[in-house]
Design a protein around this motif. Structure first.
Motif, PDB file in Angstrom:
ATOM      1  N   GLY A  65      13.679  11.439   4.792  1.00  0.00           N
ATOM      2  CA  GLY A  65      13.756  11.988   6.147  1.00  0.00           C
ATOM      3  C   GLY A  65      14.759  11.210   6.978  1.00  0.00           C
TER       4      GLY A  65
ATOM      5  N   GLN B 203       3.435   5.132  11.585  1.00  0.00           N
ATOM      6  CA  GLN B 203       4.614   5.243  12.448  1.00  0.00           C
ATOM      7  C   GLN B 203       4.429   6.409  13.422  1.00  0.00           C
TER       8      GLN B 203
ATOM      9  N   PRO C 151       6.363  15.358   4.683  1.00  0.00           N
ATOM     10  CA  PRO C 151       5.852  14.825   3.410  1.00  0.00           C
ATOM     11  C   PRO C 151       4.917  13.624   3.640  1.00  0.00           C
TER      12      PRO C 151
ATOM     13  N   ILE D 203       3.668   9.662  13.214  1.00  0.00           N
ATOM     14  CA  ILE D 203       4.620  10.709  12.803  1.00  0.00           C
ATOM     15  C   ILE D 203       4.759  11.778  13.893  1.00  0.00           C
ATOM     16  N   GLY D 204       5.941  12.352  13.953  1.00  0.00           N
ATOM     17  CA  GLY D 204       6.184  13.326  15.000  1.00  0.00           C
ATOM     18  C   GLY D 204       7.230  14.341  14.600  1.00  0.00           C
TER      19      GLY D 204
ATOM     20  N   ALA E 175      -0.673   7.279   6.094  1.00  0.00           N
ATOM     21  CA  ALA E 175       0.546   6.771   6.737  1.00  0.00           C
ATOM     22  C   ALA E 175       0.804   7.445   8.084  1.00  0.00           C
TER      23      ALA E 175
ATOM     24  N   ILE F 254       0.876  -1.185   0.000  1.00  0.00           N
ATOM     25  CA  ILE F 254       0.000   0.000   0.000  1.00  0.00           C
ATOM     26  C   ILE F 254       0.902   1.221   0.000  1.00  0.00           C
TER      27      ILE F 254
ATOM     28  N   GLY G 113       1.442   5.395  -0.094  1.00  0.00           N
ATOM     29  CA  GLY G 113       0.907   6.743   0.072  1.00  0.00           C
ATOM     30  C   GLY G 113       1.762   7.670  -0.780  1.00  0.00           C
ATOM     31  N   GLY G 114       2.499   8.572  -0.105  1.00  0.00           N
ATOM     32  CA  GLY G 114       3.381   9.484  -0.836  1.00  0.00           C
ATOM     33  C   GLY G 114       4.767   8.910  -1.092  1.00  0.00           C
ATOM     34  N   GLY G 115       5.034   7.700  -0.611  1.00  0.00           N
ATOM     35  CA  GLY G 115       6.340   7.064  -0.851  1.00  0.00           C
ATOM     36  C   GLY G 115       7.491   7.801  -0.180  1.00  0.00           C
ATOM     37  N   SER G 116       7.227   8.463   0.952  1.00  0.00           N
ATOM     38  CA  SER G 116       8.285   9.270   1.583  1.00  0.00           C
ATOM     39  C   SER G 116       8.912   8.599   2.795  1.00  0.00           C
ATOM     40  N   ASN G 117       8.522   7.337   3.037  1.00  0.00           N
ATOM     41  CA  ASN G 117       9.151   6.641   4.160  1.00  0.00           C
ATOM     42  C   ASN G 117       9.512   5.218   3.779  1.00  0.00           C
TER      43      ASN G 117
ATOM     44  N   ASN H 245       1.236  11.192   3.021  1.00  0.00           N
ATOM     45  CA  ASN H 245      -0.220  11.290   3.045  1.00  0.00           C
ATOM     46  C   ASN H 245      -0.792  10.956   4.424  1.00  0.00           C
TER      47      ASN H 245
ATOM     48  N   ARG I 291      12.482  23.597   9.315  1.00  0.00           N
ATOM     49  CA  ARG I 291      12.630  22.369   8.523  1.00  0.00           C
ATOM     50  C   ARG I 291      13.299  22.645   7.181  1.00  0.00           C
TER      51      ARG I 291
ATOM     52  N   ILE J 169      -5.295   1.515   5.857  1.00  0.00           N
ATOM     53  CA  ILE J 169      -5.929   2.648   6.542  1.00  0.00           C
ATOM     54  C   ILE J 169      -6.701   3.482   5.513  1.00  0.00           C
TER      55      ILE J 169
HETATM   56  P1  FAD Z   1       4.685   5.788   2.375  1.00  0.00           P
HETATM   57  O1  FAD Z   1       6.145   6.027   2.315  1.00  0.00           O
HETATM   58  O2  FAD Z   1       3.939   5.694   1.090  1.00  0.00           O
HETATM   59  O3  FAD Z   1       4.420   4.472   3.222  1.00  0.00           O
HETATM   60  C1  FAD Z   1       5.079   4.277   4.453  1.00  0.00           C
HETATM   61  C2  FAD Z   1       4.600   2.933   5.047  1.00  0.00           C
HETATM   62  O4  FAD Z   1       3.223   3.019   5.391  1.00  0.00           O
HETATM   63  C3  FAD Z   1       4.711   1.776   4.067  1.00  0.00           C
HETATM   64  O5  FAD Z   1       4.987   0.612   4.799  1.00  0.00           O
HETATM   65  C4  FAD Z   1       3.322   1.698   3.452  1.00  0.00           C
HETATM   66  O6  FAD Z   1       3.004   0.407   2.971  1.00  0.00           O
HETATM   67  C5  FAD Z   1       2.459   2.084   4.637  1.00  0.00           C
HETATM   68  N1  FAD Z   1       1.201   2.761   4.254  1.00  0.00           N
HETATM   69  C6  FAD Z   1       1.094   3.940   3.614  1.00  0.00           C
HETATM   70  N2  FAD Z   1      -0.199   4.295   3.490  1.00  0.00           N
HETATM   71  C7  FAD Z   1      -0.907   3.298   4.065  1.00  0.00           C
HETATM   72  C8  FAD Z   1      -2.305   3.058   4.251  1.00  0.00           C
HETATM   73  N3  FAD Z   1      -3.247   3.910   3.822  1.00  0.00           N
HETATM   74  N4  FAD Z   1      -2.687   1.916   4.880  1.00  0.00           N
HETATM   75  C9  FAD Z   1      -1.765   1.032   5.314  1.00  0.00           C
HETATM   76  N5  FAD Z   1      -0.438   1.194   5.162  1.00  0.00           N
HETATM   77  C10 FAD Z   1      -0.014   2.311   4.554  1.00  0.00           C
HETATM   78  N6  FAD Z   1       8.365  11.522   9.512  1.00  0.00           N
HETATM   79  C11 FAD Z   1       8.115  11.949  10.762  1.00  0.00           C
HETATM   80  O7  FAD Z   1       7.500  11.240  11.564  1.00  0.00           O
HETATM   81  N7  FAD Z   1       8.538  13.167  11.182  1.00  0.00           N
HETATM   82  C12 FAD Z   1       9.197  14.022  10.383  1.00  0.00           C
HETATM   83  O8  FAD Z   1       9.560  15.125  10.808  1.00  0.00           O
HETATM   84  C13 FAD Z   1       9.482  13.595   9.050  1.00  0.00           C
HETATM   85  N8  FAD Z   1      10.186  14.393   8.219  1.00  0.00           N
HETATM   86  C14 FAD Z   1      10.451  13.981   6.954  1.00  0.00           C
HETATM   87  C15 FAD Z   1      11.157  14.843   6.111  1.00  0.00           C
HETATM   88  C16 FAD Z   1      11.439  14.475   4.804  1.00  0.00           C
HETATM   89  C17 FAD Z   1      12.208  15.424   3.913  1.00  0.00           C
HETATM   90  C18 FAD Z   1      11.003  13.216   4.326  1.00  0.00           C
HETATM   91  C19 FAD Z   1      11.259  12.809   2.899  1.00  0.00           C
HETATM   92  C20 FAD Z   1      10.301  12.348   5.159  1.00  0.00           C
HETATM   93  C21 FAD Z   1      10.027  12.721   6.481  1.00  0.00           C
HETATM   94  N9  FAD Z   1       9.332  11.875   7.378  1.00  0.00           N
HETATM   95  C22 FAD Z   1       9.033  12.310   8.645  1.00  0.00           C
HETATM   96  C23 FAD Z   1       8.931  10.524   6.963  1.00  0.00           C
HETATM   97  C24 FAD Z   1       7.585  10.478   6.189  1.00  0.00           C
HETATM   98  O9  FAD Z   1       7.252  11.722   5.660  1.00  0.00           O
HETATM   99  C25 FAD Z   1       6.430   9.987   7.078  1.00  0.00           C
HETATM  100  O10 FAD Z   1       6.729   8.721   7.603  1.00  0.00           O
HETATM  101  C26 FAD Z   1       5.111   9.917   6.317  1.00  0.00           C
HETATM  102  O11 FAD Z   1       4.056   9.664   7.209  1.00  0.00           O
HETATM  103  C27 FAD Z   1       5.100   8.845   5.232  1.00  0.00           C
HETATM  104  O12 FAD Z   1       3.918   9.004   4.495  1.00  0.00           O
HETATM  105  P2  FAD Z   1       3.758   8.412   3.049  1.00  0.00           P
HETATM  106  O13 FAD Z   1       2.329   8.602   2.640  1.00  0.00           O
HETATM  107  O14 FAD Z   1       4.765   8.946   2.138  1.00  0.00           O
HETATM  108  O15 FAD Z   1       4.014   6.867   3.334  1.00  0.00           O
END
Ligand code: FAD
Ligand code: EPU
Length: 338
Positions: A238, A126, A117, A128-129, A122, A50, A52-56, A119, A224, A179
Motif C-alpha cells: 500500500g 496504525q 488487506p 487504518i483509514g 493490526a 508479531i 498478521g497478514g504481512g501487508s504493512n 488482519n 481501490r 493485540i
Molecule cells: P502486518 O503487516 O502483519 O503487521 C503490521 C505491523 O503491526 C507490524 O509491526 C506487526 O508486528 C504489527 N502487528 C500485526 N498484528 C499484530 C498484533 N495482533 N498485535 C501486535 N502487533 C501486531 N492501510 C490503510 O490504513 N489504509 C489503506 O487504504 C491501505 N491500503 C492498502 C492497500 C494495499 C494494496 C496494501 C498491500 C496495503 C494497504 N494498507 C492500507 C496497509 C495494510 O493493509 C494495513 O496497515 C493493515 O492493517 C496491515 O495488517 P496486517 O495484518 O497485514 O499487518
C-alpha cells in the motif's frame, strides 16, 4: 505449539520479499501464544515479531528472531443497545472478511474500509483509514496481551492515543503488547461518509441514487481496484509513505512556487498528498531491476518479482531525498521496516 526453524517468510508478506525467520510459529489460541512467550523468556530470549497478514511491512534482511503469526479466529456480536451493534473480532481474522460480514448484516461503519488487506489485529496498530473513515471512528475497545507480565489488558480508544496512521502501540508501547481482539461499535442507523474522494462519482456511475452500506462498500472496492496494485499480482504494502502534514505558512510558500500543489486544510495545518510530491519529482512509473514506483499511484512502491527488501528500501531513501530537495518536505515511511 509448532516451531519451524529457518522458515521462509515469502508467503507471509505482500511485498513478496524472500526473507527468512530463525523461528516461526503460527498460533491459534491465547494458550499457544502464552506458551511461546514463556518459552522465549526461559530459553530463546530472542526478539519477537508479531505477524498478521504481512501487508504493512518490508523485510530488509532475514529476521533473526521468532515470528509469531497470529491466527486466532472468531467474530461475535457481543452486545447491542439502541444505537449500536458491538462486534468483537479476534486478531487473526482477515480484515476484509470482517468488513464483508458486517456489510452483509447491514451493520454500518466499516464499509469505507473495504478491501484493505491484512488482519483485524493490526487495524488499531496504525489506525487504518481510507475514504474519510479511520478505525478510531468505529473503535470500542481492544484486548491485548502484555508480553512482560503475560497478562491480558483492555484498552479504550483514549488509551490507544489514535492519530493519523498512529497509535500508542507504534510509539510509547511499541513491542510491548500483542493485540488479541478488537471490538467495533457499529451503527444500526447508518451515517454515510460519501464526501471523500471519488465515492459520489462512483455511486453515480453505478446508478445508485440512495446510498446503502453495501453500495458504498461496492463503490470503494471499485475505486481501490482501479488504482491500487493487487499484491497477489504485484508485490506492495500500500502507501509506502504517510501524507505529510505541514503548517499553513509553509504550504502558502510552496503554493507560490508550485501553483498546482494540492492540500487538504486541517486545524492550522495542511495535509499534502505525498503521491503528488513524488510524481512531481519524476518517480511515478520508475523501475530499477524489480523495484519500482507504481505507474498508477506514485505513493505505492512495488516489487515486480525478485526485488530484495534492501532494494525497495534504497529506492524509498532516494525518493525521500529528492522530495526533500525539491519541496523541503521530509517524507516519513508508513510501512514498518524490519
Ligand atoms: P502486518 O503487516 O502483519 O503487521 C503490521 C505491523 O503491526 C507490524 O509491526 C506487526 O508486528 C504489527 N502487528 C500485526 N498484528 C499484530 C498484533 N495482533 N498485535 C501486535 N502487533 C501486531 N492501510 C490503510 O490504513 N489504509 C489503506 O487504504 C491501505 N491500503 C492498502 C492497500 C494495499 C494494496 C496494501 C498491500 C496495503 C494497504 N494498507 C492500507 C496497509 C495494510 O493493509 C494495513 O496497515 C493493515 O492493517 C496491515 O495488517 P496486517 O495484518 O497485514 O499487518
Ligand atoms: N496523487 C498524485 N499522483 C499520484 C497519486 C496521488 O498526484 O500518483 C495526488 C492526487 O492529487 C490525488 C491525491 O494525491 O487526488 C490523493 O490520492 P489518493 O486518493 O489515491 O490517496 P492517497 O492520499 O495517495 C491515502 C491513503 C491510502 C488510502 C487513500 C484513500 C495514506 C498514506 N494513504 O492515499 O491508504 O487508501 O488515501 O483514502 O494516507 C495505505 O495506507 O496503505 C493506503 C493505501
Amino acid at each position: 505449539m509448532t516451531i519451524f526453524e529457518n522458515h521462509s517468510l515469502l508467503p507471509y508478506n505482500t511485498f513478496g520479499i524472500a526473507a527468512k525467520a530463525r523461528y516461526f510459529s503460527p498460533i491459534g489460541s491465547l494458550e499457544q501464544l502464552d506458551a511461546c512467550i514463556s518459552r522465549n523468556k526461559k530459553s530463546f530470549q530472542l526478539p519477537l515479531l508479531i505477524l498478521g497478514g504481512g501487508s504493512n511491512l518490508l523485510f530488509t534482511q532475514d529476521f533473526n528472531g521468532w515470528v509469531i503469526k497470529n491466527e486466532i479466529k472468531g467474530i461475535e456480536l457481543v452486545r447491542e443497545d439502541e444505537g449500536y451493534y458491538y462486534i468483537k473480532a479476534m486478531a487473526g481474522e482477515n480484515w476484509h472478511g470482517l468488513v464483508m460480514h458486517c456489510v452483509a448484516k447491514n451493520y454500518a461503519g466499516l464499509e469505507n474500509l473495504s478491501l484493505i488487506p491484512g488482519n483485524v489485529g493490526a487495524s488499531p496498530m496504525q489506525n487504518i483509514g481510507a475514504y474519510g473513515v479511520e478505525v478510531k471512528d468505529v473503535f470500542f475497545e481492544l484486548e491485548a496481551y502484555h508480553i512482560a507480565d503475560r497478562r491480558v489488558i483492555k484498552f479504550s480508544a483514549t488509551d490507544c492515543s489514535f492519530g493519523y496512521r498512529e497509535s500508542v502501540f507504534k510509539r510509547a508501547l511499541k513491542n510491548q503488547f500483542i493485540i488479541l481482539s478488537v471490538t467495533y461499535q457499529l451503527r444500526k442507523v447508518p451515517v454515510f461518509q460519501t464526501s471523500y474522494g471519488a465515492i459520489e462519482k462512483e455511486l453515480e456511475a453505478m446508478h445508485v441514487t440512495t446510498p446503502s452500506v453495501k453500495a458504498i462498500s461496492d463503490a470503494v472496492i471499485r475505486i481501490r481496484s482501479s488504482k491500487l496494485p493487487d499484491p497477489a499480482v504485484i508485490g506492495n504494502a500500500g502507501s509506502f509513505f504517510k501524507n505529510p502534514v505541514i503548517d499553513v505558512t509553509q504550504y502558502d510558500r510552496l503554493k507560490k512556487a508550485f501553483a498546482g500543489i494540492p492540500g487538504y486544510a486541517q486545524a492550522n495545518t495542511v495535509k499534502v498528498p505525498a503521491g503528488w510530491l513524488i510524481e512531481q519529482c519524476g518517480w511515478k512509473g520508475y523501475r530499477q531491476g524489480d523495484a519500482g514506483c507504481y505507474n498508477k499511484q506514485a505513493l505505492v512502491l512495488v516489487n515486480y518479482g525478485h526485488a530484495t527488501g534492501a532494494e525497495i528500501f534504497d529506492l524509498s531513501s532516494s525518493i525521500i531525498q529528492s522530495v526533500e530537495q525539491k519541496f523541503g518536505i521530509l517524507l516519513e515511511r508508513e510501512v514498518n521496516i524490519i
